[in-house]
Design a protein around this motif. Structure first.
Motif, short mmCIF file in Angstrom:
data_model
loop_
_atom_site.label_atom_id
_atom_site.label_comp_id
_atom_site.label_asym_id
_atom_site.label_seq_id
_atom_site.Cartn_x
_atom_site.Cartn_y
_atom_site.Cartn_z
N ASP A 281 56.52 37.14 69.90
CA ASP A 281 57.20 36.52 68.75
C ASP A 281 57.58 35.07 69.04
O ASP A 281 57.48 34.22 68.17
CB ASP A 281 58.45 37.33 68.36
CG ASP A 281 58.09 38.69 67.76
OD1 ASP A 281 56.97 38.83 67.23
OD2 ASP A 281 58.93 39.61 67.85
N ARG B 142 54.41 33.06 68.84
CA ARG B 142 53.99 32.93 67.44
C ARG B 142 54.82 31.84 66.76
O ARG B 142 54.28 30.99 66.05
CB ARG B 142 54.16 34.26 66.71
CG ARG B 142 53.67 34.23 65.26
CD ARG B 142 53.81 35.57 64.54
NE ARG B 142 53.06 36.62 65.22
CZ ARG B 142 53.60 37.64 65.90
NH1 ARG B 142 54.91 37.76 66.00
NH2 ARG B 142 52.83 38.54 66.47
N ALA B 143 56.14 31.84 66.97
CA ALA B 143 57.01 30.84 66.36
C ALA B 143 56.65 29.43 66.85
O ALA B 143 56.62 28.48 66.05
CB ALA B 143 58.47 31.15 66.67
N ALA C 6 53.68 28.45 68.03
CA ALA C 6 52.37 28.10 67.46
C ALA C 6 52.51 27.66 66.01
O ALA C 6 51.91 26.65 65.60
CB ALA C 6 51.43 29.31 67.57
N GLU C 7 53.30 28.38 65.25
CA GLU C 7 53.51 28.01 63.84
C GLU C 7 54.17 26.63 63.73
O GLU C 7 53.79 25.81 62.91
CB GLU C 7 54.36 29.07 63.13
CG GLU C 7 53.61 30.36 62.88
CD GLU C 7 54.50 31.48 62.35
OE1 GLU C 7 55.71 31.23 62.07
OE2 GLU C 7 53.98 32.61 62.21
N GLU C 8 55.16 26.39 64.59
CA GLU C 8 55.86 25.11 64.57
C GLU C 8 54.91 23.96 64.91
O GLU C 8 55.04 22.86 64.39
CB GLU C 8 57.03 25.15 65.55
CG GLU C 8 58.02 24.04 65.34
CD GLU C 8 59.29 24.27 66.14
OE1 GLU C 8 59.67 23.34 66.87
OE2 GLU C 8 59.91 25.35 66.02
N GLY D 289 51.75 24.04 64.23
CA GLY D 289 50.65 24.05 63.27
C GLY D 289 49.39 24.72 63.80
O GLY D 289 48.30 24.51 63.26
N GLU D 290 49.52 25.52 64.85
CA GLU D 290 48.38 26.22 65.43
C GLU D 290 48.21 27.58 64.76
O GLU D 290 49.19 28.29 64.53
CB GLU D 290 48.60 26.43 66.94
CG GLU D 290 48.62 25.16 67.74
CD GLU D 290 47.27 24.50 67.85
OE1 GLU D 290 46.24 25.21 67.87
OE2 GLU D 290 47.24 23.26 67.89
N GLN D 291 46.99 27.93 64.46
CA GLN D 291 46.68 29.23 63.87
C GLN D 291 46.14 30.15 64.96
O GLN D 291 44.95 30.11 65.26
CB GLN D 291 45.65 29.07 62.75
CG GLN D 291 46.10 28.17 61.61
CD GLN D 291 47.30 28.75 60.87
OE1 GLN D 291 47.38 29.95 60.63
NE2 GLN D 291 48.23 27.89 60.51
N THR E 260 45.75 34.11 66.48
CA THR E 260 45.82 35.52 66.09
C THR E 260 46.76 36.26 67.02
O THR E 260 47.08 35.79 68.12
CB THR E 260 44.43 36.17 66.19
OG1 THR E 260 44.03 36.19 67.56
CG2 THR E 260 43.39 35.42 65.35
N ASP E 261 47.20 37.43 66.60
CA ASP E 261 48.05 38.26 67.45
C ASP E 261 47.32 38.60 68.75
O ASP E 261 47.94 38.66 69.82
CB ASP E 261 48.46 39.55 66.74
CG ASP E 261 49.57 39.30 65.72
OD1 ASP E 261 50.15 38.19 65.72
OD2 ASP E 261 49.85 40.21 64.92
#
Length: 170
Positions: free
Chosen positions: A120, A123-124, A126-128, A130-132, A134-135
């Motif tokens: 988690d 993931r946070a 990566a999102e911050e 701007g990276e996409q 996968t799990d």
């Protein structure tokens, strides 16, 4: 002798340059260790200098460092330039560890347990950024780093291992 940072800029640190203050500290330490005034110090004195910087060098690592630097002459003594090269590397190694120690809580603070980095957290981040990802990719990052306790999260020790292995700050 002062430990670590001094007043360095990012660009000089990236070039592995010492500040004038750090260079003066090294010259002063070398002169103190060069008790006979012959412009060399015994390799064993390197341990004293490293301790003054806050390191506790292991005997085998110390021998390796000395043998790499003193490989041509094998004299068991170090000239100032050789001493400076070793100590400069230690200054920047210390700074890298300090940066890693500062970075870990930034990663870990984005989720539940502040002592570990979870999927988690990744993931946070990566999102911050701007990276996409996968799990599956995030799980793989955890698996690659989670080599000490295999608990599915990255501990501070595991984080240090990965960052030093990848030379992310060098």
């Amino acid at each position: 002798m002062k430990k670590g940072k001094g007043h360095q800029t990012t660009s000089s640190r990236l070039q592995d340059e010492l500040t004038p203050e750090q260079a003066a500290d090294l010259q002063e330490a070398f002169n103190l260790l060069d008790s006979e005034g012959v412009s060399t110090i015994d390799a064993k004195d390197l341990k004293v200098a490293l301790r003054a910087l806050g390191y506790e060098p292991q005997k085998d690592k110390l021998k390796k460092i000395i043998s790499e630097i003193d490989k041509e002459s094998m004299s068991g003594t170090l000239l100032f330039d050789e001493f400076k090269k070793i100590m400069r590397e230690k200054y920047f190694d210390y700074e890298n560890e300090e940066e890693i120690a500062i970075t870990f809580p930034l990663f870990a603070s984005l989720g539940g347990n502040p002592d570990t980095i979870s999927v988690d957290n990744l993931r946070a981040i990566a999102e911050e950024l701007g990276e996409q990802l996968t799990d599956e990719e995030l799980q793989e990052m955890i698996r690659e780093a989670d080599v000490l306790d295999y608990d599915g999260e990255i501990s501070v020790e595991e984080f240090f291992r990965v960052m030093k292995r990848e030379n992310a700050y060098q």
